[in-house]
Each structure stands twice: as C-alpha cells, then as structure tokens.
Design a protein around this motif. Sequence first.
Motif, PDB file in Angstrom:
ATOM      1  N   PHE A 104       0.835  -1.209   0.000  1.00 12.33           N
ATOM      2  CA  PHE A 104       0.000   0.000   0.000  1.00 12.33           C
ATOM      3  C   PHE A 104       0.869   1.258   0.000  1.00 12.33           C
ATOM      4  N   VAL A 105       1.900   1.278   0.851  1.00  3.38           N
ATOM      5  CA  VAL A 105       2.781   2.441   0.940  1.00  3.38           C
ATOM      6  C   VAL A 105       3.503   2.675  -0.382  1.00  3.38           C
ATOM      7  N   LEU A 106       4.021   1.616  -0.982  1.00  2.00           N
ATOM      8  CA  LEU A 106       4.733   1.770  -2.253  1.00  2.00           C
ATOM      9  C   LEU A 106       3.815   2.311  -3.339  1.00  2.00           C
ATOM     10  N   ASN A 107       2.575   1.863  -3.356  1.00  2.86           N
ATOM     11  CA  ASN A 107       1.620   2.384  -4.344  1.00  2.86           C
ATOM     12  C   ASN A 107       1.315   3.859  -4.104  1.00  2.86           C
ATOM     13  N   ARG A 108       1.268   4.265  -2.825  1.00  2.21           N
ATOM     14  CA  ARG A 108       1.046   5.692  -2.536  1.00  2.21           C
ATOM     15  C   ARG A 108       2.263   6.527  -2.939  1.00  2.21           C
ATOM     16  N   LEU A 109       3.459   5.951  -2.801  1.00  2.50           N
ATOM     17  CA  LEU A 109       4.660   6.653  -3.253  1.00  2.50           C
ATOM     18  C   LEU A 109       4.611   6.859  -4.762  1.00  2.50           C
ATOM     19  N   ILE A 110       4.168   5.836  -5.476  1.00  4.04           N
ATOM     20  CA  ILE A 110       4.061   5.940  -6.936  1.00  4.04           C
ATOM     21  C   ILE A 110       3.070   7.028  -7.316  1.00  4.04           C
ATOM     22  N   GLU A 111       1.919   7.053  -6.635  1.00  2.00           N
ATOM     23  CA  GLU A 111       0.913   8.076  -6.929  1.00  2.00           C
ATOM     24  C   GLU A 111       1.454   9.474  -6.659  1.00  2.00           C
ATOM     25  N   GLY A 112       2.197   9.612  -5.553  1.00  6.36           N
ATOM     26  CA  GLY A 112       2.761  10.918  -5.233  1.00  6.36           C
ATOM     27  C   GLY A 112       3.768  11.381  -6.270  1.00  6.36           C
ATOM     28  N   LEU A 113       4.636  10.460  -6.722  1.00  6.42           N
ATOM     29  CA  LEU A 113       5.622  10.817  -7.739  1.00  6.42           C
ATOM     30  C   LEU A 113       4.951  11.164  -9.058  1.00  6.42           C
ATOM     31  N   GLU A 114       3.927  10.417  -9.434  1.00  5.73           N
ATOM     32  CA  GLU A 114       3.217  10.695 -10.681  1.00  5.73           C
ATOM     33  C   GLU A 114       2.431  11.998 -10.613  1.00  5.73           C
ATOM     34  N   SER A 115       2.138  12.481  -9.395  1.00  7.06           N
ATOM     35  CA  SER A 115       1.437  13.759  -9.230  1.00  7.06           C
ATOM     36  C   SER A 115       2.398  14.944  -9.211  1.00  7.06           C
ATOM     37  N   GLY A 116       3.687  14.667  -9.326  1.00 10.37           N
ATOM     38  CA  GLY A 116       4.659  15.746  -9.379  1.00 10.37           C
ATOM     39  C   GLY A 116       5.398  16.025  -8.089  1.00 10.37           C
ATOM     40  N   HIS A 117       5.198  15.213  -7.066  1.00 10.45           N
ATOM     41  CA  HIS A 117       5.882  15.434  -5.794  1.00 10.45           C
ATOM     42  C   HIS A 117       7.287  14.846  -5.838  1.00 10.45           C
ATOM     43  N   GLU A 118       8.146  15.370  -4.993  1.00  6.33           N
ATOM     44  CA  GLU A 118       9.464  14.781  -4.811  1.00  6.33           C
ATOM     45  C   GLU A 118       9.344  13.559  -3.910  1.00  6.33           C
ATOM     46  N   LEU A 119      10.293  12.631  -4.051  1.00  7.27           N
ATOM     47  CA  LEU A 119      10.236  11.383  -3.287  1.00  7.27           C
ATOM     48  C   LEU A 119      10.225  11.645  -1.787  1.00  7.27           C
ATOM     49  N   VAL A 120      11.133  12.478  -1.308  1.00  2.77           N
ATOM     50  CA  VAL A 120      11.245  12.723   0.129  1.00  2.77           C
ATOM     51  C   VAL A 120       9.989  13.386   0.674  1.00  2.77           C
ATOM     52  N   ALA A 121       9.372  14.264  -0.114  1.00  6.10           N
ATOM     53  CA  ALA A 121       8.136  14.920   0.328  1.00  6.10           C
ATOM     54  C   ALA A 121       7.028  13.901   0.567  1.00  6.10           C
ATOM     55  N   VAL A 122       7.017  12.837  -0.230  1.00  2.77           N
ATOM     56  CA  VAL A 122       5.970  11.822  -0.097  1.00  2.77           C
ATOM     57  C   VAL A 122       6.277  10.863   1.050  1.00  2.77           C
ATOM     58  N   ILE A 123       7.549  10.446   1.173  1.00  2.00           N
ATOM     59  CA  ILE A 123       7.856   9.458   2.209  1.00  2.00           C
ATOM     60  C   ILE A 123       7.717  10.051   3.611  1.00  2.00           C
ATOM     61  N   LYS A 124       7.782  11.366   3.734  1.00  2.00           N
ATOM     62  CA  LYS A 124       7.593  11.984   5.050  1.00  2.00           C
ATOM     63  C   LYS A 124       6.186  11.781   5.580  1.00  2.00           C
ATOM     64  N   THR A 125       5.251  11.441   4.703  1.00  2.00           N
ATOM     65  CA  THR A 125       3.870  11.216   5.138  1.00  2.00           C
ATOM     66  C   THR A 125       3.684   9.831   5.749  1.00  2.00           C
ATOM     67  N   PHE A 126       4.742   9.016   5.751  1.00  2.00           N
ATOM     68  CA  PHE A 126       4.688   7.682   6.335  1.00  2.00           C
ATOM     69  C   PHE A 126       5.807   7.519   7.355  1.00  2.00           C
ATOM     70  N   PRO A 127       5.722   8.232   8.494  1.00  2.00           N
ATOM     71  CA  PRO A 127       6.803   8.148   9.498  1.00  2.00           C
ATOM     72  C   PRO A 127       6.921   6.776  10.144  1.00  2.00           C
ATOM     73  N   ASP A 128       5.854   5.958  10.097  1.00  2.00           N
ATOM     74  CA  ASP A 128       5.932   4.613  10.655  1.00  2.00           C
ATOM     75  C   ASP A 128       6.653   3.658   9.703  1.00  2.00           C
ATOM     76  N   PHE A 129       6.864   4.086   8.487  1.00  2.00           N
ATOM     77  CA  PHE A 129       7.530   3.265   7.472  1.00  2.00           C
ATOM     78  C   PHE A 129       8.965   3.736   7.231  1.00  2.00           C
ATOM     79  N   PHE A 130       9.164   5.042   7.179  1.00  2.00           N
ATOM     80  CA  PHE A 130      10.483   5.632   6.953  1.00  2.00           C
ATOM     81  C   PHE A 130      10.899   6.415   8.196  1.00  2.00           C
ATOM     82  N   SER A 131      11.971   5.978   8.851  1.00  2.00           N
ATOM     83  CA  SER A 131      12.483   6.639  10.047  1.00  2.00           C
ATOM     84  C   SER A 131      13.159   7.962   9.667  1.00  2.00           C
ATOM     85  N   PRO A 132      13.399   8.858  10.658  1.00  2.00           N
ATOM     86  CA  PRO A 132      14.089  10.119  10.350  1.00  2.00           C
ATOM     87  C   PRO A 132      15.450   9.918   9.700  1.00  2.00           C
ATOM     88  N   VAL A 133      16.186   8.886  10.129  1.00  2.00           N
ATOM     89  CA  VAL A 133      17.493   8.620   9.522  1.00  2.00           C
ATOM     90  C   VAL A 133      17.332   8.266   8.048  1.00  2.00           C
TER      91      VAL A 133
END
Length: 408
Positions: A104-133
């Motif tokens: 589900f998270v990977l599909n949301r990342l794809i949607e965010g990238l296809e909408s013109g967002h940067e990768l880091v901007a999208v992954i920040k919306t999933f703090p339980d998946f991507f840690s601050p490091v």
Amino acid sequence: MPSFEYEGRTIEGKKVHGTRLSQSTDILASQLIREGITPINITFKSEMKLNLPFFLKFFEKKSISTEDMAMFSRQMHTLLKSGVPLTLALRQLSENVRHPYMSFVLNRLIEGLESGHELVAVIKTFPDFFSPVMVGMLQVGQNTGHLDDAFLRLNQYLELESSALKRVKATMRYPAFVTLAIIAAFVIVTIWVIPTFARVFQQSNIPLPAMTRVLIGLSDFFSRHWFLILLFMSSAIGSLIYWLHTPQGRFQWDKYQLQIPVIGEILRRVVLLRFTQAFSMVVSAGIPLLEGIGLVAQTTDNAYATQEILAMRDSILHGLTLTRAVATTKLFTPLEVQMLKVSEETGELASMLDQIATYYRREVEYDLKKLNDIMEPVMIVSLAVIILILAFAVYLPIWNMVKLVHSG
C-alpha cells in the motif's frame, strides 16, 4: 494541484504557517520568498491515511521488519543503479512484496511521484515506514542526484541493525523459555498435583515436613483466591504497561535498564552500537553534523539515551566541540571520547565512527556469548533446585507413610 503545509518567518521575525496549493516544494518556496516569507519547513500534505482500505487498518500500526526494509533498500539500489526510473522501480517492487501495508505504501509513493511530488516529500507522510534517519539519507541522495547510493548506504545500515537485534534476541530466547517453563511447572504442580496429595496426607494423620506444609498452604491459597490473584496480576501488568507508555515512565525504565548489573552494560553498548552505526552512515552521506545528531537520536530506541544525545547537540549549538559535548554525556567512556577526539582532529569522523561501531559490535557479541555461557548453567541449576524442592515436598511424606506402615 498538490497541497503543502508550510512554516516560515516574515521580515519582522513573526512566525507564520498555512496550507497552499503548488506544483512542487521548490515553486512554493520561491513564491513565499517573493512574498517576504523565509520558509522554514514545507511538507507535502497527504490525505492518504484517510483513504486507507478497511482491511489494511490492522496492518497500519504494524511496523515493517528491519529485514524487509533492508531488502527493499537493496532492491531499490540495484534497480536505480541499472538505470530503471524511480517510479517504475517502485512499481516493480510493489507488485512483488507480500506485506499488504508495504504494498500500500509503495503504491502511494508511486501516486505521489506521478502527481509531481518529490520522493522525500511523499515518504515523510509515512513516518511509521520511513524513520528520520532514512528520510535524511534519501534527502541527501535526492539533492545530490545519487539516490541509488543513498539506498545502498541505507541497506548497509539496516543490515547491521538487523544483525545486532537478532543476536540480542537469540541470546535472551533461552532464558526466557526456561523461566516460562519453571513458572508453568510451579503453577501446574501447585494447582493440580499438590491438592491430590494433600487429601491423602490429611487422611493419614502423619506429621508433614515444613516444605510440604508451605506448598499445601500456597496451593490452598491459590485455589481459594485465584480470581483475586488473577485480578491483581492483570491490574498490575496493565498499570505497568500504561506507565511504560507514558513519557516519564518510558524515560525512567530506559534509564534503569542501563544501570542493571552486567545486563545494563550490554544494553549500553547496544545503544551506542546503534547510535554509532547510524551516525557513521549520516556523516558519510554528507548530512550536516547537528542535523545528523538530531536524526540518529531516535535510533537508539532508548528515551534516556535519546535525551543525552539531544543534550549533546545542544552543547554543540552553544559552542562546544563534538568531543567535549560527548564527554558531557553519561553514555561514552573516556576511551571512546579519546577516539572521537582523534577523529575530530584528523577530520576522519565517519571512519572513526565506523571503527567504534565495529568495536561495539564485537564487544556486544562477546558479552552476549559470555552472558549466555553463564546463564545456561544457572538456569539449569535453578530448574533442578525447584524440581527437587517439589519432589521432596511431595515424596517425603509418602516415605514417612511407608515407614509407618512397615513399622506398624
């Protein structure tokens, strides 16, 4: 058009925040600067969580294992290094992962990238998946155009983290199993075995050894008040769990763990192993020192250590060198401080941190092996003693009865 939340300061120094539509973070930052607002933080505003399918709600709070994240990072590095576009690489992985929430998270990342967002901007919306490091490393990779190298560093960090956790869990598994076996044996004997023998002993009217009387008393107490005992234990465990989930309770417990004889020293080294591994990675990735310390502070999984590391960052902000700031904490020994001092003077901080992490890794392995070698005979002897106590408590009266029969 995508929506972003922003924070900034006006020319007068007043802090402002709000939400705006923009094609990207860069365009929004330029727009804010033209309006006399200096942007501090711009975050992609996502509505993804609200649209999470019902059957995935169960998985939403389930953390993805470190092994899964390490594999994901390795695969991303391989695909990007081979020239596969980022969106296509994510789509290929999303079609092959088994964890529903990860897919589900990977599909949301794809949607965010296809909408013109940067990768880091999208992954920040999933703090339980991507840690601050992880976010920090990928941010650097994205800014420098070396995202594949960032995923490689991330894979190296996660594999080291996973191997350390596996060693700790493997060492604690045996004593935990033996302890549960001892408790189960005691409960079974006390509730089901002792009452049967107690009725026989009472009918024989023979004097009982003190050991037997104690066990019969415990068995009688548990049989009569099992509900109250169960209620008390449930309340105590529930209260403890609640207290550990409070900031103060978590802090006190994490601090106490590091003070336990023998085990506390091992836990301290595990904490520092995780810190130095993560710190070495972020420094190698080119993340600024203060930002890197803030990112890796959460990787220790210890509230007390996190506070000490953040205090170290504050000391650097007030003008102290890294070595002097490290010396003010209660986590590092003088030897480790001296090693950092040498690296600071020679400009080889990342290399020295890597050496310190290797040193901790070896020390943790040795300490865990030594602890396991000590605990194994201790647990076996403890189990044997308890079995002997139970056996004597049950069979001594029987031997006395046999003696009375033969003498009579």
